[in-house]
Design an enzyme around this catalytic site. Sequence first.
Site, mmCIF file in Angstrom:
data_model
loop_
_atom_site.group_PDB
_atom_site.id
_atom_site.type_symbol
_atom_site.label_atom_id
_atom_site.label_comp_id
_atom_site.label_asym_id
_atom_site.label_seq_id
_atom_site.Cartn_x
_atom_site.Cartn_y
_atom_site.Cartn_z
ATOM 1 N N GLU A 72 -3.841 9.212 -10.860
ATOM 2 C CA GLU A 72 -3.274 7.886 -10.564
ATOM 3 C C GLU A 72 -4.459 6.965 -10.352
ATOM 4 O O GLU A 72 -5.068 6.943 -9.285
ATOM 5 C CB GLU A 72 -2.383 8.008 -9.321
ATOM 6 N N CYS A 104 -3.162 -0.401 -5.773
ATOM 7 C CA CYS A 104 -3.321 -0.183 -7.211
ATOM 8 C C CYS A 104 -2.220 -0.925 -7.962
ATOM 9 O O CYS A 104 -2.347 -1.175 -9.154
ATOM 10 C CB CYS A 104 -3.342 1.299 -7.542
HETATM 11 C C1 UN1 Z 1 -1.527 2.694 -4.332
HETATM 12 O O1 UN1 Z 1 -1.938 1.527 -4.217
HETATM 13 O O2 UN1 Z 1 -2.346 3.617 -4.596
HETATM 14 O O3 UN1 Z 1 3.987 0.650 -4.954
HETATM 15 C C2 UN1 Z 1 -0.136 3.109 -4.099
HETATM 16 C C3 UN1 Z 1 3.242 0.382 -4.014
HETATM 17 C C4 UN1 Z 1 3.101 1.423 -2.934
HETATM 18 C C5 UN1 Z 1 2.119 2.476 -3.330
HETATM 19 C C6 UN1 Z 1 0.808 1.978 -3.838
HETATM 20 N N1 UN1 Z 1 4.392 2.028 -2.705
HETATM 21 O O4 UN1 Z 1 2.642 -0.665 -3.908
#
Ligand code: UN1
Length: 499
Positions: free
Chosen positions: A253, A287
């Site tokens: 990821e 992310c």
């Molecule tokens: C991340 O930034 O690695 O969808 C995960 C989202 C959160 C998870 C982010 N539930 O923004």
Amino acid sequence: MHTDILAAAGLTDADLTGGTLVVTSPIDGAEVARVAETRPEDMSGIIARSQAAFREWRKLPAPRRGELVRLLGEELRAAKAELGAVVTLEAGKIGSEGLGEVQEMIDICDFAVGLSRQLYGLTIASERPGHRMSETWHPLGPTGVITAFNFPVAVWSWNTALALVCGNPVIWKPSEKTPLTALATQKIMARAMARFGDDAPEGLMQVVIGDAAVGEALVMSKDVPVLSATGSTRMGSIVGPKVAARWGRPILELGGNNAMIVTPSADLDMAVRAIVFSAVGTAGQRCTSLRRLIAHDSIREELVARLAKAYASLPVGDPRQGGTLIGPLIDHAARDAMLAQLEKARAEGGTVHGGSAVTEGVPQGGAYVAPALVEMPAQTDTVRTETFAPILYVMGYDRLEDAIAMQNDVPQGLSSCIFTLNMREADLFLSAVGSDCGIANVNIGPSGAEIGGAFGGEKETGGGRESGSDAWKGYMRRQTSTVNYSAELPLAQGVRFDF
Ligand code: UN1
């Protein structure tokens, strides 16, 4: 004050002092702890303990394994405020986002408990008389989980709740920037294991703290068949091939460069709210953060004006204070990287609103910034690069097909969205010729995904899926079985082999 927060989360002097890893808070840059690091030479023993735990854990029925995750969810509920406060202290998230992260852990536990009774296989019609075929899912083994600073505990829980019900022990390497949240979580896990009783083997859940050498041991070991890694594309490009080369299963990821298309029919009030949360929430360090806005030329100026107004009113500061919406970046290097990207954007013809360092009215020592809105003449190299900071690039479009092409024309493929009240536009965006991302939303922003869906993305995002839907299959091996209950031995495909 920090000591109170850390003590409330169950951390003791032994956890916080005497080690070699210096932990600082992004709030003010002050040292919070010195945490002991795992020695790389100890990794083989740790992996062996995980293998030993696996040999026991895989024998328990999955619903019984689910009971441990149910208890973990209970303990997380009880410790929500305390763990959320450590997330705020160590990652700099505002209070409600720190709590939201723990809520995400609780949610995935609930999901995994249900899943522990639903690890369904298939029955398949055999072409041969007196035969039946089926498919069964079995545990794979020790699961390495490498997490990033920005979701220091939720991403662990997505992987761990699933891995545990699937029958796999976990070895967790948290970011070196956020070891305290990991140690606090491990205490919560220990409470759940104590309540669960003797059939939770020692070594079922281990935390290792350290630098790349510790992570490398997980990446390289054939005894760690599943390796989930969250972080930069650069990290994934190293980890992925190494895991694949030893026939392990990587779940990656990595980066995102998430866009929103705003069409002429969009509800602009809603769009503005969604844009602001997803572009500046968590100081742009998700992310899934919104990084690119692709607005129809007929509404672009109005949208930018409204956003500039909203941006000017956003409180930047101490994330522990109630009204703050934008806390610090993780460190000064992150702020330097943001300012450097803004310089590049200017050189490529961008007009930057905001985006400067904030030093007044914020705790000294932290890296605070005003979020940046950058009007770009085109989707340049800088726009195509993910910068982990609150920078939102704005581009215009005329035809929706061009907007979709622009949205897809980046190396990353995590999350995306469209704001429109036109159902043709919405479904085109979700179709095979629409967004190429793992996540595609309509009339909500790209961030803040619920745990029920599979989470992950394509291209340089790495292709992995975690969390909901059938992401659990990534932690198990599939076994296809054909059983012959007849007294004949017919061969498939009508092959004859008489002798
Ligand atoms: C991340 O930034 O690695 O969808 C995960 C989202 C959160 C998870 C982010 N539930 O923004």
